[in-house]
Design a protein around this motif. Structure first.
Motif, PDB file in Angstrom:
ATOM      1  N   ASN A   1       0.863  -1.176   0.000  1.00  0.00           N
ATOM      2  CA  ASN A   1       0.000   0.000   0.000  1.00  0.00           C
ATOM      3  C   ASN A   1       0.896   1.221   0.000  1.00  0.00           C
ATOM      4  N   ALA A   2       0.608   2.157  -0.845  1.00  0.00           N
ATOM      5  CA  ALA A   2       1.448   3.356  -0.961  1.00  0.00           C
ATOM      6  C   ALA A   2       1.146   4.324   0.179  1.00  0.00           C
TER       7      ALA A   2
ATOM      8  N   SER B   1       3.102   6.034   2.066  1.00  0.00           N
ATOM      9  CA  SER B   1       3.884   7.271   2.167  1.00  0.00           C
ATOM     10  C   SER B   1       3.215   8.408   1.396  1.00  0.00           C
ATOM     11  N   SER B   2       2.468   8.072   0.351  1.00  0.00           N
ATOM     12  CA  SER B   2       1.772   9.113  -0.405  1.00  0.00           C
ATOM     13  C   SER B   2       0.390   9.411   0.182  1.00  0.00           C
TER      14      SER B   2
ATOM     15  N   SER C   1       7.034  -2.968   0.489  1.00  0.00           N
ATOM     16  CA  SER C   1       6.582  -2.325  -0.762  1.00  0.00           C
ATOM     17  C   SER C   1       5.542  -1.232  -0.528  1.00  0.00           C
ATOM     18  N   CYS C   2       5.826  -0.349   0.395  1.00  0.00           N
ATOM     19  CA  CYS C   2       4.908   0.752   0.691  1.00  0.00           C
ATOM     20  C   CYS C   2       5.383   2.087   0.111  1.00  0.00           C
ATOM     21  N   GLY C   3       6.431   2.051  -0.697  1.00  0.00           N
ATOM     22  CA  GLY C   3       6.931   3.282  -1.303  1.00  0.00           C
ATOM     23  C   GLY C   3       7.623   4.197  -0.319  1.00  0.00           C
TER      24      GLY C   3
ATOM     25  N   ASN D   1      11.582  -1.223  -0.063  1.00  0.00           N
ATOM     26  CA  ASN D   1      11.429   0.224   0.095  1.00  0.00           C
ATOM     27  C   ASN D   1      12.810   0.841  -0.085  1.00  0.00           C
TER      28      ASN D   1
END
Length: 94
Positions: A18-19, A21-22, A47-49, A76
């Motif tokens: 899940n992104a 950080s954005s 894989s959360c950016g 990441n």
């Protein structure tokens, strides 16, 4: 995510891929959760950016969290932020 602020029953939290950080609200909820939850023992942020700055915020959230045993940051761009995480874990175990 907003219910994270009020729950203290979560032992494992997986927000991988899940992104966050954005998603500023989600990211803030997770970091706040880290400071307030005293039973969480695993957090998966694969894989959360996340970048180095995001990881620095997470490290601050970890200060005082004595229970977290596993933090997964795979896939990441954490860079030198990993050192901040290690320091937070080390300080918490004293």
């Amino acid at each position: 995510m907003l219910t994270l602020k009020t729950t203290n029953k979560v032992k494992r939290l997986d927000v991988s891929r899940n992104a966050i950080s954005s998603e500023k609200k989600a990211f803030k909820a997770i970091t706040t959760f880290l400071t307030q939850n005293n039973i969480l023992d695993e957090l998966n942020l694969t894989s959360c950016g996340l970048d180095q700055d995001d990881v620095a915020v997470i490290a601050k959230g970890l200060r005082g969290n004595m229970n977290l045993q596993t933090l997964i940051l795979r896939d990441n761009h954490v860079g030198e932020g990993l050192g901040m995480i290690a320091k937070a874990f080390t300080q918490n175990k004293k």
